[in-house]
Write a protein that holds these residues in place. Structure first.
Motif, PDB file in Angstrom:
ATOM      1  N   LYS A 203      69.418  81.181  -3.540  1.00  0.00           N
ATOM      2  CA  LYS A 203      68.605  79.821  -3.718  1.00  0.00           C
ATOM      3  C   LYS A 203      67.632  79.861  -2.836  1.00  0.00           C
ATOM      4  O   LYS A 203      66.413  79.388  -3.084  1.00  0.00           O
ATOM      5  N   MET A 204      67.663  80.048  -1.399  1.00  0.00           N
ATOM      6  CA  MET A 204      66.793  80.089  -0.511  1.00  0.00           C
ATOM      7  C   MET A 204      65.506  80.889  -1.020  1.00  0.00           C
ATOM      8  O   MET A 204      64.352  80.819  -1.033  1.00  0.00           O
ATOM      9  N   LEU A 205      65.851  82.540  -1.325  1.00  0.00           N
ATOM     10  CA  LEU A 205      65.026  83.366  -1.551  1.00  0.00           C
ATOM     11  C   LEU A 205      64.280  82.869  -2.927  1.00  0.00           C
ATOM     12  O   LEU A 205      62.850  83.035  -2.931  1.00  0.00           O
ATOM     13  N   ASN A 206      64.753  82.254  -3.950  1.00  0.00           N
ATOM     14  CA  ASN A 206      63.985  81.634  -4.798  1.00  0.00           C
ATOM     15  C   ASN A 206      63.208  80.706  -4.578  1.00  0.00           C
ATOM     16  O   ASN A 206      61.994  80.448  -5.239  1.00  0.00           O
ATOM     17  N   ARG A 207      63.572  79.893  -3.512  1.00  0.00           N
ATOM     18  CA  ARG A 207      62.418  78.817  -3.279  1.00  0.00           C
ATOM     19  C   ARG A 207      61.287  79.434  -2.502  1.00  0.00           C
ATOM     20  O   ARG A 207      60.349  78.961  -2.608  1.00  0.00           O
ATOM     21  N   MET A 208      61.574  80.842  -1.857  1.00  0.00           N
ATOM     22  CA  MET A 208      60.383  81.305  -1.206  1.00  0.00           C
ATOM     23  C   MET A 208      59.760  82.164  -2.258  1.00  0.00           C
ATOM     24  O   MET A 208      58.517  82.705  -1.982  1.00  0.00           O
ATOM     25  N   GLY A 209      59.983  82.242  -3.489  1.00  0.00           N
ATOM     26  CA  GLY A 209      59.285  82.803  -4.301  1.00  0.00           C
ATOM     27  C   GLY A 209      59.820  83.829  -5.447  1.00  0.00           C
ATOM     28  O   GLY A 209      59.142  84.485  -6.081  1.00  0.00           O
ATOM     29  N   ALA A 210      61.087  84.124  -4.951  1.00  0.00           N
ATOM     30  CA  ALA A 210      61.771  85.271  -5.446  1.00  0.00           C
ATOM     31  C   ALA A 210      62.271  84.720  -7.019  1.00  0.00           C
ATOM     32  O   ALA A 210      62.044  83.709  -7.335  1.00  0.00           O
ATOM     33  N   LYS A 211      62.522  85.849  -7.751  1.00  0.00           N
ATOM     34  CA  LYS A 211      63.046  85.599  -9.049  1.00  0.00           C
ATOM     35  C   LYS A 211      64.362  86.261  -9.349  1.00  0.00           C
ATOM     36  O   LYS A 211      64.293  87.122  -9.739  1.00  0.00           O
ATOM     37  N   ILE A 212      65.394  85.424  -9.198  1.00  0.00           N
ATOM     38  CA  ILE A 212      66.797  85.992  -8.963  1.00  0.00           C
ATOM     39  C   ILE A 212      67.562  84.914 -10.042  1.00  0.00           C
ATOM     40  O   ILE A 212      67.595  83.608  -9.824  1.00  0.00           O
ATOM     41  N   SER A 213      68.121  85.544 -11.245  1.00  0.00           N
ATOM     42  CA  SER A 213      68.922  84.769 -12.223  1.00  0.00           C
ATOM     43  C   SER A 213      70.392  85.523 -12.016  1.00  0.00           C
ATOM     44  O   SER A 213      70.569  86.544 -11.417  1.00  0.00           O
ATOM     45  N   GLY A 214      71.427  84.507 -12.473  1.00  0.00           N
ATOM     46  CA  GLY A 214      72.716  84.730 -12.326  1.00  0.00           C
ATOM     47  C   GLY A 214      73.303  84.437 -11.060  1.00  0.00           C
ATOM     48  O   GLY A 214      74.448  84.790 -11.117  1.00  0.00           O
ATOM     49  N   VAL A 215      72.805  83.526 -10.378  1.00  0.00           N
ATOM     50  CA  VAL A 215      73.218  83.290  -9.244  1.00  0.00           C
ATOM     51  C   VAL A 215      74.543  82.431  -9.380  1.00  0.00           C
ATOM     52  O   VAL A 215      74.660  81.613 -10.106  1.00  0.00           O
ATOM     53  N   GLY A 216      75.656  82.840  -8.747  1.00  0.00           N
ATOM     54  CA  GLY A 216      76.956  82.261  -8.755  1.00  0.00           C
ATOM     55  C   GLY A 216      77.989  83.319  -9.515  1.00  0.00           C
ATOM     56  O   GLY A 216      79.066  82.985  -9.703  1.00  0.00           O
ATOM     57  N   SER A 217      77.430  84.204 -10.100  1.00  0.00           N
ATOM     58  CA  SER A 217      78.257  85.228 -11.167  1.00  0.00           C
ATOM     59  C   SER A 217      78.245  86.495 -10.314  1.00  0.00           C
ATOM     60  O   SER A 217      77.249  86.857  -9.220  1.00  0.00           O
ATOM     61  N   ASN A 218      78.904  87.492 -10.805  1.00  0.00           N
ATOM     62  CA  ASN A 218      78.900  88.960 -10.629  1.00  0.00           C
ATOM     63  C   ASN A 218      77.930  89.927 -11.138  1.00  0.00           C
ATOM     64  O   ASN A 218      77.991  91.029 -11.007  1.00  0.00           O
ATOM     65  N   LEU A 219      76.970  89.176 -11.867  1.00  0.00           N
ATOM     66  CA  LEU A 219      75.770  89.867 -12.521  1.00  0.00           C
ATOM     67  C   LEU A 219      74.422  89.261 -12.105  1.00  0.00           C
ATOM     68  O   LEU A 219      74.076  88.213 -12.553  1.00  0.00           O
ATOM     69  N   LEU A 220      73.638  89.729 -10.976  1.00  0.00           N
ATOM     70  CA  LEU A 220      72.719  89.173 -10.644  1.00  0.00           C
ATOM     71  C   LEU A 220      71.273  90.239 -11.449  1.00  0.00           C
ATOM     72  O   LEU A 220      71.299  91.324 -11.199  1.00  0.00           O
ATOM     73  N   THR A 221      70.218  89.446 -11.603  1.00  0.00           N
ATOM     74  CA  THR A 221      68.874  89.873 -12.156  1.00  0.00           C
ATOM     75  C   THR A 221      68.021  89.555 -11.159  1.00  0.00           C
ATOM     76  O   THR A 221      67.762  88.382 -10.996  1.00  0.00           O
ATOM     77  N   ILE A 222      67.179  90.741 -10.738  1.00  0.00           N
ATOM     78  CA  ILE A 222      65.971  90.491  -9.783  1.00  0.00           C
ATOM     79  C   ILE A 222      64.873  90.918 -10.291  1.00  0.00           C
ATOM     80  O   ILE A 222      64.576  92.095 -10.405  1.00  0.00           O
ATOM     81  N   GLU A 223      63.836  89.964 -10.672  1.00  0.00           N
ATOM     82  CA  GLU A 223      62.502  90.645 -10.806  1.00  0.00           C
ATOM     83  C   GLU A 223      61.570  90.330  -9.649  1.00  0.00           C
ATOM     84  O   GLU A 223      61.363  89.417  -9.139  1.00  0.00           O
ATOM     85  N   GLY A 224      61.163  91.773  -9.365  1.00  0.00           N
ATOM     86  CA  GLY A 224      60.495  91.860  -8.109  1.00  0.00           C
ATOM     87  C   GLY A 224      59.051  91.106  -8.262  1.00  0.00           C
ATOM     88  O   GLY A 224      58.353  90.813  -9.297  1.00  0.00           O
TER      89      GLY A 224
END
Length: 438
Positions: A203-224
């Motif tokens: 959540k902190m990284l997303n506030r910094m501008g990252a694009k992370i989805s699936g937070v709270g699950s065991n499958l994370l997707t990260i768009e660089g």
């Protein structure tokens, strides 16, 4: 070496507020290396391990400002990468387990990250393979100097990829996520850790501008993304400390209120303590533990078989609380098995509890059977040495419930994870004194 002198057998009473989460702090502090902009963090626990990491960041060239109690700002605009290959870094990095998580951010932002083999608790092997296998899959080259146990990864550019982690490692997931947020393309991490502190990082990284989805699950997707900016962040309360205070209240037959616990982030912790007979009441966002004057009784399974409490990756029961639960079971009514699956040396502290009069059978390095006293006999005071953070606090809880005066040496281990623990315990009536040794 510091020492605690504890006069046991006293009931405690009052309110206690948990510190900021140690395991979250180690992740969040490393993440400040991902941006040249200012990151402000509140509720940072004032403990040895966290303070060591803050000092290490300062030596790396991060501008560190203390804004107030438990509040800092960090600005990693001028990072000194040469420090990573200095003898001073090899010494400092080796003394802190959490230092491994600087590698992902440094690799992502500067194309290289180094770390000496980290230290920390003497609780058994903690593999680093998950971290480095993830970096290699993102395109990094790995090297290891066996002579001085020095690890390194380097890459001109990281590229998103799919990976299935061999274990749901919290620090491994955090490290790989921090590397992937600045990689080219999309990274998918399956069997990712999903505990609340990892969610906080995402959540902190997303506030910094990252694009992370699936937070709270065991499958994370990260768009660089190309770069990250600054942000403000507040740590969650430490769930391990919360569990420690629940256990302390039960063992000493004390009435305690644990303030501002962030109930929704505690997972199965309250229910596990309820299974061993402890009354855990929710009052708003506080936990109230009434005085267990009639003791507490272990529940059996539906078929009548003996209760087994085992650790598991989140949302299972955290391994950091098994030592506490084992100690609390000493005075329960009934018997139970504690199964520590993740670390092969973590139960070896039970010999000290047996010396105090506990009825514990250590079946093997991973399992112990506890036959509860039901308060029909009190533990007796003794002199002991703390082997690691959680065992140290478990021994402290046992000492506070015991008859007579106990001595605990090597309390630096406890200070690594618990902020001003003696001062805070005295505030609720504990008879504890800190003796400074040589």
């Amino acid at each position: 070496m510091g020492t605690f002198k504890i006069e046991g057998g006293h009931q405690l009473k009052g309110d206690i507020t948990p510190q900021g989460a140690k395991n979250e702090a180690l992740q969040i502090l490393c993440a400040v290396l991902l941006t040249p902009e200012t990151v402000k963090i509140d509720n940072i626990p004032d403990i040895v391990d966290v303070n060591k990491l803050i000092k290490l960041l300062g030596n790396l060239g991060v501008e560190v400002k203390k804004l107030g109690p438990n509040s800092y700002s960090f600005k990693a605009e001028n990072v000194n990468l040469e420090y990573l290959e200095s003898e001073a870094f090899k010494i400092e990095g080796r003394g802190l387990r959490g230092s491994i998580m600087i590698v992902g951010p440094l690799l992502a932002r500067f194309g290289k990250g180094y770390i000496p083999k980290p230290g920390g608790d003497k609780i058994g092997r903690r593999r680093l393979d998950t971290h480095f296998e993830g970096f290699i899959k993102l395109g990094a080259t790995f090297r290891y100097n066996r002579e001085d146990y020095f690890y390194g990864v380097e890459a001109d550019e990281l590229h998103g990829t799919y990976m299935l982690l061999d274990e749901a490692s919290v620090t491994g997931t955090a490290n790989i996520v921090m590397a992937a947020v600045l990689a080219k393309g999309t990274t998918t991490i399956y069997n990712a850790a999903c505990e609340p502190y990892l969610q906080q990082l995402c959540k902190m990284l997303n506030r910094m501008g990252a694009k992370i989805s699936g937070v709270g699950s065991n499958l994370l997707t990260i768009e660089g993304v190309e770069s990250l900016g600054g942000t403000d962040h507040r740590m969650l309360p430490d769930m391990i400390e919360i569990g420690s205070w629940i256990g302390l209240a039960a063992m000493t037959k004390s009435e305690l209120t644990i303030k501002n616990v962030s109930w929704d982030d505690l997972g199965v912790i309250p229910s596990v303590f309820r299974k061993i007979g402890i009354t855990v009441e929710r009052q708003g966002d506080d936990i109230h533990i009434p005085a267990h004057t009639d003791g507490y009784e272990i529940q059996s399974y539906i078929d009548g078989s003996i209760l087994t409490i085992a650790d598991a990756p989140w949302p299972g029961f955290t391994p950091d609380l098994l030592s506490i639960v084992l100690t609390v079971l000493i005075q329960a009514r009934g018997s139970a098995v504690v199964h520590q699956k993740m670390f092969e040396s973590r139960l070896f502290f039970v010999d000290k509890l047996i010396d105090m009069g506990a009825k514990i059978i250590l079946c093997d390095p991973h399992r112990a059977t506890i036959i509860g006293h039901d308060f029909k006999s009190q533990l007796k005071a003794t002199t002991m040495t703390s082997p690691d953070i959680r065992a140290g606090v478990s021994l402290l809880i046992a000492a506070l419930s015991a008859k007579g005066t106990s001595i605990i040496h090597n309390i630096e281990q406890i200070d690594r994870g618990y902020e001003n623990i003696d001062t805070r315990l005295r505030a609720i009536g504990a008879k504890i004194e800190r003796l400074e040794g040589n």
